[in-house]
Write a protein that holds these residues in place. Structure first.
Motif, mmCIF file in Angstrom:
data_model
loop_
_atom_site.group_PDB
_atom_site.id
_atom_site.type_symbol
_atom_site.label_atom_id
_atom_site.label_comp_id
_atom_site.label_asym_id
_atom_site.label_seq_id
_atom_site.Cartn_x
_atom_site.Cartn_y
_atom_site.Cartn_z
ATOM 1 N N PHE A 1 -27.947 57.405 -43.913
ATOM 2 C CA PHE A 1 -27.790 58.423 -42.868
ATOM 3 C C PHE A 1 -27.759 57.776 -41.486
ATOM 4 C CE2 PHE A 1 -29.461 61.437 -39.784
ATOM 5 C CZ PHE A 1 -28.696 62.559 -40.036
ATOM 6 N N VAL A 2 -28.647 56.836 -41.241
ATOM 7 C CA VAL A 2 -28.704 56.153 -39.941
ATOM 8 C C VAL A 2 -27.408 55.380 -39.693
ATOM 9 C CG1 VAL A 2 -29.856 54.291 -38.658
ATOM 10 C CG2 VAL A 2 -31.217 56.037 -39.818
ATOM 11 N N TYR A 3 -26.924 54.684 -40.706
ATOM 12 C CA TYR A 3 -25.695 53.910 -40.561
ATOM 13 C C TYR A 3 -24.527 54.810 -40.141
ATOM 14 C CZ TYR A 3 -21.489 51.368 -41.879
ATOM 15 O OH TYR A 3 -20.246 50.788 -41.870
ATOM 16 N N PHE A 4 -24.348 55.896 -40.861
ATOM 17 C CA PHE A 4 -23.239 56.780 -40.525
ATOM 18 C C PHE A 4 -23.521 57.603 -39.270
ATOM 19 C CE2 PHE A 4 -21.791 55.724 -44.752
ATOM 20 C CZ PHE A 4 -20.442 55.531 -44.501
ATOM 21 N N GLY A 5 -24.799 57.810 -38.951
ATOM 22 C CA GLY A 5 -25.146 58.473 -37.699
ATOM 23 C C GLY A 5 -24.725 57.651 -36.492
ATOM 24 N N PRO B 1 -22.260 66.644 -23.425
ATOM 25 C CA PRO B 1 -21.717 65.590 -24.284
ATOM 26 C C PRO B 1 -22.581 65.480 -25.550
ATOM 27 C CG PRO B 1 -21.933 64.812 -22.036
ATOM 28 C CD PRO B 1 -22.616 66.140 -22.101
ATOM 29 N N LEU B 2 -21.960 65.626 -26.705
ATOM 30 C CA LEU B 2 -22.715 65.729 -27.956
ATOM 31 C C LEU B 2 -23.399 64.435 -28.368
ATOM 32 C CD1 LEU B 2 -20.497 68.091 -30.102
ATOM 33 C CD2 LEU B 2 -22.684 68.562 -29.019
ATOM 34 N N TRP B 3 -22.990 63.310 -27.835
ATOM 35 C CA TRP B 3 -23.649 62.069 -28.218
ATOM 36 C C TRP B 3 -25.090 62.028 -27.728
ATOM 37 C CZ3 TRP B 3 -25.701 58.784 -24.652
ATOM 38 C CH2 TRP B 3 -25.258 58.894 -23.346
ATOM 39 N N ILE B 4 -25.427 62.816 -26.706
ATOM 40 C CA ILE B 4 -26.794 62.801 -26.175
ATOM 41 C C ILE B 4 -27.773 63.429 -27.169
ATOM 42 C CG2 ILE B 4 -28.308 63.581 -24.306
ATOM 43 C CD1 ILE B 4 -25.808 63.352 -22.460
ATOM 44 N N PRO B 5 -27.598 64.703 -27.589
ATOM 45 C CA PRO B 5 -28.537 65.239 -28.576
ATOM 46 C C PRO B 5 -28.441 64.534 -29.928
ATOM 47 C CG PRO B 5 -26.812 66.845 -28.112
ATOM 48 C CD PRO B 5 -26.646 65.721 -27.134
ATOM 49 N N GLN B 6 -27.253 64.050 -30.288
ATOM 50 C CA GLN B 6 -27.113 63.321 -31.547
ATOM 51 C C GLN B 6 -27.912 62.025 -31.520
ATOM 52 O OE1 GLN B 6 -22.871 62.864 -31.704
ATOM 53 N NE2 GLN B 6 -22.528 64.927 -32.505
ATOM 54 N N SER B 7 -28.002 61.388 -30.368
ATOM 55 C CA SER B 7 -28.754 60.139 -30.246
ATOM 56 C C SER B 7 -30.244 60.356 -30.461
ATOM 57 C CB SER B 7 -28.520 59.506 -28.876
ATOM 58 O OG SER B 7 -27.176 59.157 -28.719
ATOM 59 N N VAL B 8 -30.756 61.465 -29.956
ATOM 60 C CA VAL B 8 -32.182 61.746 -30.144
ATOM 61 C C VAL B 8 -32.467 62.002 -31.623
ATOM 62 C CG1 VAL B 8 -34.102 63.229 -29.481
ATOM 63 C CG2 VAL B 8 -32.353 62.648 -27.800
ATOM 64 N N MET B 9 -31.580 62.738 -32.281
ATOM 65 C CA MET B 9 -31.726 62.977 -33.714
ATOM 66 C C MET B 9 -31.662 61.652 -34.475
ATOM 67 S SD MET B 9 -29.371 65.266 -36.219
ATOM 68 C CE MET B 9 -28.103 64.036 -36.324
ATOM 69 N N LEU B 10 -30.752 60.776 -34.082
ATOM 70 C CA LEU B 10 -30.625 59.478 -34.741
ATOM 71 C C LEU B 10 -31.870 58.620 -34.517
ATOM 72 C CD1 LEU B 10 -28.811 57.601 -36.405
ATOM 73 C CD2 LEU B 10 -27.978 56.694 -34.231
ATOM 74 N N LEU B 11 -32.456 58.698 -33.340
ATOM 75 C CA LEU B 11 -33.698 57.971 -33.073
ATOM 76 C C LEU B 11 -34.776 58.398 -34.069
ATOM 77 C CD1 LEU B 11 -35.508 56.108 -31.338
ATOM 78 C CD2 LEU B 11 -35.979 58.125 -29.917
ATOM 79 N N GLY B 12 -34.911 59.707 -34.274
ATOM 80 C CA GLY B 12 -35.883 60.200 -35.246
ATOM 81 C C GLY B 12 -35.575 59.746 -36.657
#
Length: 175
Positions: free
Chosen positions: A105-109, A130-141
């Protein structure tokens, strides 16, 4: 050296949990502000979108801490019915599968966020975030969760037991 790494990892898990709690507070504030805006006849554009982003962030940021505190749902019927050696093998298998899936999941995230950033993908709401901002926080988790699963898998191999606390009190409420 091991104690230093252990304290750093525990600090990362706890820090992610604090960020998750702050996201929950942000959701509360956004909901209250949206209610106040409606009562006064104003519009708070993007509030539901931001609350959704904060909810996704809170969920993913809390995963690692919840895992180590024994708060994830685990079906222990099989684990409690097998001998200790078989239990260790089953736990290694479960943690290995979970670890592999979350790292996948992290790799494809990372790839997903890269393309969101590259194409300047924005939300459909009036805020055009810009959707990369909230997606980045989710990816951090998700990254911290993958780290916690890897940590527990390594502990199973080296110490023979994982670091998930057994929460008997909470388990007894569900039985």
């Amino acid at each position: 050296m091991v104690k230093t790494v252990r304290s750093i990892l525990d600090g990362i898990y706890f820090g992610a949990a604090i960020l998750a709690a702050l996201c929950l507070i942000a959701i509360l504030v956004l909901i209250v502000l949206q209610m106040l805006a409606r009562w006064t006849g104003e519009v708070f554009p993007g509030a539901p979108d931001y609350a959704g982003y904060a909810m996704a962030a809170a969920s993913f940021l809390a995963f690692a801490h919840a895992l180590n505190r024994g708060s994830h749902i685990r079906v222990s019927l099989l684990l409690n019915s097998v001998p200790p050696k078989a239990r260790r093998i089953v736990e290694i298998w479960c943690f290995a599968i979970g670890t592999a899936l979350v790292w996948y999941f992290v790799y494809f995230g990372v790839r997903f966020i890269y393309w969101s950033w590259k194409f300047n993908d924005v939300s459909q709401g009036p805020d055009a975030t810009p959707l990369w901002i909230p997606q980045s926080v989710m990816l951090l988790g998700a990254f911290v969760f993958a780290l916690a699963l890897t940590d527990n898998l390594i502990a199973l191999f080296t110490d023979g037991r994982h670091r998930v606390k057994n929460n008997i009190v909470e388990q007894s409420h569900g039985e």
